[in-house]
Design a protein around this motif. Structure first.
Motif, PDB file in Angstrom:
ATOM      1  N   GLY A 141       3.283   2.256   5.739  1.00 40.88           N
ATOM      2  CA  GLY A 141       3.334   0.811   5.845  1.00 40.88           C
ATOM      3  C   GLY A 141       2.540   0.098   4.771  1.00 40.88           C
ATOM      4  N   ASP A 142       1.416   0.698   4.335  1.00 45.20           N
ATOM      5  CA  ASP A 142       0.572   0.076   3.316  1.00 45.20           C
ATOM      6  C   ASP A 142       0.450   1.049   2.143  1.00 45.20           C
ATOM      7  N   ALA A 143       1.588   1.428   1.602  1.00 44.70           N
ATOM      8  CA  ALA A 143       1.630   2.462   0.568  1.00 44.70           C
ATOM      9  C   ALA A 143       0.823   2.076  -0.665  1.00 44.70           C
ATOM     10  N   ARG A 144       0.901   0.839  -1.072  1.00 46.10           N
ATOM     11  CA  ARG A 144       0.237   0.413  -2.307  1.00 46.10           C
ATOM     12  C   ARG A 144      -1.265   0.663  -2.258  1.00 46.10           C
ATOM     13  N   ALA A 145      -1.862   0.497  -1.096  1.00 42.94           N
ATOM     14  CA  ALA A 145      -3.310   0.642  -0.966  1.00 42.94           C
ATOM     15  C   ALA A 145      -3.769   2.085  -1.152  1.00 42.94           C
ATOM     16  N   MET A 146      -2.854   3.036  -1.022  1.00 42.76           N
ATOM     17  CA  MET A 146      -3.218   4.446  -1.122  1.00 42.76           C
ATOM     18  C   MET A 146      -3.031   5.004  -2.524  1.00 42.76           C
TER      19      MET A 146
END
Length: 213
Positions: A179-184
């Motif tokens: 869901g929050d791929a960019r943050a990883m």
């Protein structure tokens, strides 16, 4: 005097037996060779924080005496891995080989037939050397086109099925498709941050553990 002589003989025999047992034990220690690209080479990370380094800690925690050799190179393709695999097999004599390559083939738009052929060649070479193989799959974004995306993802499973290897369908499962791929991911949007590598190991570990048994 005779008793002393026999005691010495027994002592020497015990030493030799102990040495032989130690040698057998050492010979039975699994050697895990990881042949990968930047995802396994700790690109942009502090040394010792990537999933391969974390694998060593996991093995110790599970009380599995195994040696890990990380022969991953940032930017490597399946062709590059193929060209350097034979010397690695001869040098390290691995019992297990993890092949984590293919992502850079896709980034460069290389023919899928070549990627598949290289993975198959590496798999066969490792198996002929007596190693069990674990293929680590990759996926590409949908902007590559649905046909290319599907065929690229499927080739890892195809090779794994053909040569009866272990398979991790997608190294970045739960990260790139989260869901929050960019943050990883790091600023380039390609390489995972340090916080993502424990999840990467969690994706690899169940399949590797099967092979270690």
């Amino acid at each position: 005097m005779q008793l002393l002589t026999w005691r010495r003989r027994d002592f020497i025999a015990a030493l030799l037996a102990g040495g032989a047992a130690a040698a057998v034990k050492a010979a039975g220690t699994p050697v895990i060779l990881v042949v990968g690209d930047s995802l396994s080479a700790e690109y942009g990370l502090k040394r010792g924080t990537g999933w391969v380094a974390l694998l060593e800690h996991r093995l110790a925690k599970e009380r599995i005496a195994a040696k890990v050799v990380n022969a991953s190179i940032s930017g490597d393709t399946t062709s590059g891995g193929r060209s350097r695999l034979a010397p690695l097999l001869a040098q390290h004599k691995p019992t297990h080989v993890i092949i984590e390559l293919g992502g850079n083939d896709a980034l460069r738009g290389l023919p899928l037939s070549g990627t598949e052929d290289n993975l198959a060649w590496m798999t066969q070479a490792a198996q002929k050397a007596g190693a069990r193989v674990l293929l680590v799959g990759m996926q590409v974004p949908p902007n590559y086109g649905s046909d290319y995306t599907k065929r690229f993802s499927a080739l890892f499973a195809k090779v794994a099925k053909q040569y009866k290897t272990g398979l991790v369908p997608f190294l970045l499962e739960g990260l790139a498709d989260g869901g929050d791929a960019r943050a990883m991911f790091q600023a380039d949007g390609i390489h995972p941050r340090q916080e993502a590598h424990p999840r990467m190991l969690d994706n690899v570990w169940p399949e590797l553990k099967k092979l270690l048994k």
